[in-house]
Design an enzyme around this catalytic site. Structure first.
Site, PDB file in Angstrom:
ATOM      1  N   ASN A 142       0.836  -1.201   0.000  1.00  0.00           N
ATOM      2  CA  ASN A 142       0.000   0.000   0.000  1.00  0.00           C
ATOM      3  C   ASN A 142       0.872   1.252   0.000  1.00  0.00           C
ATOM      4  O   ASN A 142       1.963   1.277   0.574  1.00  0.00           O
ATOM      5  CB  ASN A 142      -1.012   0.006   1.153  1.00  0.00           C
ATOM      6  N   GLU A 197       0.326   5.308   0.643  1.00  0.00           N
ATOM      7  CA  GLU A 197      -0.599   6.350   1.106  1.00  0.00           C
ATOM      8  C   GLU A 197      -0.156   7.723   0.632  1.00  0.00           C
ATOM      9  O   GLU A 197       0.866   7.879  -0.046  1.00  0.00           O
ATOM     10  CB  GLU A 197      -0.701   6.277   2.637  1.00  0.00           C
ATOM     11  N   ASN A 198      -0.950   8.722   0.983  1.00  0.00           N
ATOM     12  CA  ASN A 198      -0.698  10.075   0.510  1.00  0.00           C
ATOM     13  C   ASN A 198      -1.171  11.070   1.563  1.00  0.00           C
ATOM     14  O   ASN A 198      -2.153  10.796   2.280  1.00  0.00           O
ATOM     15  CB  ASN A 198      -1.469  10.296  -0.809  1.00  0.00           C
ATOM     16  N   GLU A 248      -3.182  -4.594  -2.967  1.00  0.00           N
ATOM     17  CA  GLU A 248      -3.742  -5.478  -4.000  1.00  0.00           C
ATOM     18  C   GLU A 248      -3.822  -4.766  -5.344  1.00  0.00           C
ATOM     19  O   GLU A 248      -3.539  -5.348  -6.397  1.00  0.00           O
ATOM     20  CB  GLU A 248      -5.149  -5.940  -3.595  1.00  0.00           C
TER      21      GLU A 248
END
Ligand code: THU
Length: 131
Positions: A42, A44-45, A55
């Site tokens: 993953n 993120e931001n 996924e």
């Protein structure tokens, strides 16, 4: 390739997760019908809603690697923060696009749980053949 090895690829990918906001690290590994494995973590931001799940990043890696090998046999998902770690709804739809047959998660007791995609993950789904 053994299921454990595919889960190991997901575990490895989780180590590279960029999750400074949730601190929920996830790794995913896709096994294609031809036997290739593509991993994702993953990312993120600071604009929180732009986070992308492990996924979907694994699916993007698969799409980039070989346009002729985009049939997903299974996806394995690992998070040190949760076992089992199931794919979110958005990822289920993206995995569906590429015919995912099975989801493999950790059972929390050192074992793996295998779920049929059509029966247990996204029944009665919408897909490309409907168009
Ligand atoms: N996340 C994934 O990458 N995959 C999942 O299956 C569940 C959630 C990520 C999204 C976000 O970066 C963090 O985990 C918390 O939701």
């Amino acid at each position: 390739m053994e299921l454990d090895e595919i889960m190991d690829a997901a575990r490895e990918a989780a180590k590279n997760a960029y999750a400074p906001y949730s601190e929920f690290h996830v790794g995913a590994a896709i096994l294609t019908e031809s036997g290739a494995v593509h991993a994702g973590c993953n990312v993120e931001n600071a604009s929180y809603g732009l986070a992308i799940c492990a996924e979907r990043n694994a699916a993007a890696a698969m799409a980039l690697a070989d346009p002729d090998d985009r049939e997903i046999r299974l996806v394995a998902v690992h998070s040190p923060g949760a076992a089992p770690c199931f794919p979110c709804g958005a990822c289920r739809q993206v995995l569906r696009e590429f015919g995912c047959e099975e989801v493999v998660v950790e059972d929390g007791n050192g074992g793996l749980r295998r779920l049929s995609f059509e029966r247990d993950i996204l029944p009665n789904s919408f897909g490309p053949e409907a168009l």
